[in-house]
Design an enzyme around this catalytic site. Structure first.
Site, PDB file in Angstrom:
ATOM      1  N   ARG A  26      -4.551  25.666 -21.792  1.00 55.34           N
ATOM      2  CA  ARG A  26      -4.154  25.169 -21.937  1.00 55.34           C
ATOM      3  C   ARG A  26      -2.632  24.674 -21.907  1.00 55.34           C
ATOM      4  NH1 ARG A  26      -6.760  25.761 -28.772  1.00 55.34           N
ATOM      5  NH2 ARG A  26      -8.755  25.907 -27.970  1.00 55.34           N
ATOM      6  N   ASP A 129      -1.917  51.064 -20.271  1.00 56.98           N
ATOM      7  CA  ASP A 129      -1.617  52.504 -19.882  1.00 56.98           C
ATOM      8  C   ASP A 129      -0.021  52.157 -20.186  1.00 56.98           C
ATOM      9  OD1 ASP A 129      -3.163  53.949 -19.219  1.00 56.98           O
ATOM     10  OD2 ASP A 129      -3.597  53.797 -17.411  1.00 56.98           O
ATOM     11  N   MET A 171      -7.210  58.042 -22.873  1.00 58.25           N
ATOM     12  CA  MET A 171      -6.614  57.238 -22.020  1.00 58.25           C
ATOM     13  C   MET A 171      -5.671  57.553 -21.102  1.00 58.25           C
ATOM     14  SD  MET A 171      -9.643  54.188 -21.292  1.00 58.25           S
ATOM     15  CE  MET A 171     -11.397  54.204 -20.719  1.00 58.25           C
ATOM     16  N   ALA A 188       0.080  64.454 -35.294  1.00 60.56           N
ATOM     17  CA  ALA A 188      -0.477  65.270 -33.875  1.00 60.56           C
ATOM     18  C   ALA A 188      -0.193  66.503 -33.949  1.00 60.56           C
ATOM     19  CB  ALA A 188      -1.038  64.851 -32.488  1.00 60.56           C
TER      20      ALA A 188
END
Ligand code: ADP
Length: 320
Positions: A26, A129, A171, A188
Site C-alpha cells: 500500500r 526466535d 521451538m 514455570a
C-alpha cells in the site's frame, strides 16, 4: 528514481508477515511505485513466480497467520551462480529493488545479492526466535510467545488437577528465547535452554523439595535445541514423585492470527522498507530500536547474531 520493486517472504514463516507485505504494497502503490509479490521465497524468484500487487490484492490478509506469499527453503541459493541467475531475472523484469521478509538465512541471501551483484535490497526481520541482531524484536515473536503462554497455561490447569509434571517442548534450535520467555510468562518451575548446560541432579533436587513443600504441579519448559522432552522426562520422572506427561507444542507456535503488537510492528516495517528505497538507503534491515524504526546495514546485523539477555537468565533463576 525507484519505479518497480518486488517483495518476498522466505525461510521459517512467522505470524505478522502478511501485515508487512500489506503495508509495503500500500505504501508503494501510494508513492507511485509498481510492486510485485514473489511467491515461495527464493525458489519462486528462480521460477519467476511473480504476481502484481495492488491496494486491494492485500485486503483482508493482515489478520491471517502464515504468509499469503508462501515461503520456501531454497538450498541452491547458497551458491553464487544461483544468486547471479536470480539477479539476472530481477533485472530482466526491471525490478529496481527487492524486499525480503525473513530470518537470518533469508537476510543473508538478500545481503549477498547486494554485496556480490550490487542489487538493491531491504530486509525485514521475521523470525519467532528473536535471534536477529540490532533489532529489539522481530515480526512473529509476540504472537508466538502468546501462543506458548496460552497453551502452557492450559497444561498448568490440568497439571494441578492431577498433581502432574508437564514437560513442554517449545521451538528454538539454537536459541532458548522462546522457552525462557514463555517460562517466565507462565511461572514455570524450570526452563531448559541450549545456552545453559542442564544439571539434572540440581534440577531434580529443587523439584523434589518444592514437591515436599506441597506444590501440586510442575511445568518444565524445554527448548528443542537443548534436549528432547523425552530425555528430560527420563532424567527426572522417577525422582520427583510426579506422574509426568510430555507435550511438544510444535508448529502451532508458527501459526495463528498475529497479535496487535505484531500487526503494528510489521506494518511499520513494511512502510519503512519502501521509504528506505525512496531514500536510496539499501542493503539495510528495518529494525525496532528503543521504540523507533531504524535502518541498520545488513552486514552489521548478520555479523552480530543476538544472544539471550543475561538478565532474563538471572531472572528465571529467581522467579521459577
Ligand atoms: P530463515 O530465513 O528463517 O533463517 P533459513 O535459514 O532456512 O530460514 O533460510 C531461508 C533461505 O534463505 C534458504 O532456504 C536459502 O534460500 C537462503 N539462505 C539461507 N542461508 C543462506 C546463505 N548463507 N547464503 C545465501 N542464501 C541463504
Amino acid at each position: 528514481m525507484i519505479k518497480k520493486i518486488a517483495i518476498m517472504t522466505s525461510g521459517g514463516d512467522s505470524p505478522g508477515m502478511n501485515a508487512a507485505v500489506r503495508a509495503a504494497v500500500r505504501t508503494a502503490v501510494t508513492e507511485g511505485i509498481e510492486i510485485y509479490g514473489i511467491n515461495r521465497g527464493y525458489s519462486g524468484l528462480l521460477d519467476e513466480d511473480f504476481s502484481k500487487m495492488d491496494y486491494s490484492s492485500v485486503g483482508g490478509i493482515m489478520e491471517r497467520g502464515g504468509t499469503v506469499l508462501r515461503s520456501s527453503r531454497c538450498k541452491e541459493f547458497q551458491l553464487k551462480p544461483t544468486r547471479e541467475n536470480a539477479v539476472d531475472i530481477l533485472k530482466e523484469h526491471e525490478f529496481d529493488g527487492l524486499i525480503v521478509v525473513g530470518g537470518d538465512g533469508s537476510l543473508t541471501g538478500a545481503h549477498l545479492l547486494n554485496e556480490e551483484f550490487d542489487f538493491p535490497v531491504v530486509g525485514i526481520p521475521g523470525s519467532i526466535d528473536n535471534d536477529i541482531g540490532y533489532t529489539d524484536t522481530c515480526i512473529g515473536v509476540d504472537t508466538c510467545l502468546n501462543t506458548c503462554m496460552e497453551n502452557i497455561q492450559k497444561l498448568k490447569d490440568t497439571a494441578s488437577s492431577h498433581e502432574r509434571a508437564f514437560i513442554v517442548e517449545v521451538m528454538g534450535r539454537g536459541s532458548g528465547y522462546i522457552a525462557l520467555c514463555s517460562g517466565i510468562a507462565t511461572g514455570a518451575e524450570a526452563v531448559i535452554i541450549p545456552e545453559i548446560p542442564v544439571d539434572y541432579d540440581k534440577l531434580t533436587d529443587k523439584l523434589w523439595h518444592e514437591r515436599q513443600r506441597g506444590k501440586i504441579n510442575c511445568i518444565i519448559v524445554v527448548a528443542e535445541g537443548a534436549a528432547s522432552a523425552y530425555t528430560v522426562a527420563r532424567h527426572i520422572e522417577h525422582r520427583i514423585g510426579y506422574d509426568t506427561r510430555i507435550t511438544i507444542l510444535g508448529h502451532v507456535q508458527r501459526g495463528g492470527s498475529p497479535t496487535a503488537y505484531d500487526r503494528l510492528l510489521a506494518s511499520r516495517m513494511g512502510y519503512e522498507a519502501v521509504k528506505a528505497f525512496q531514500d536510496n538507503d539499501t542493503d539495510v534491515m528495518i529494525s525496532l530500536i528503543s521504540g523507533r524504526m531504524e535502518r541498520v546495514p545488513l552486514g552489521d546485523v548478520l555479523a552480530n547474531k543476538k544472544g539471550l539477555d543475561p538478565k532474563l537468565i538471572e531472572m528465571i533463576k529467581i522467579l521459577s
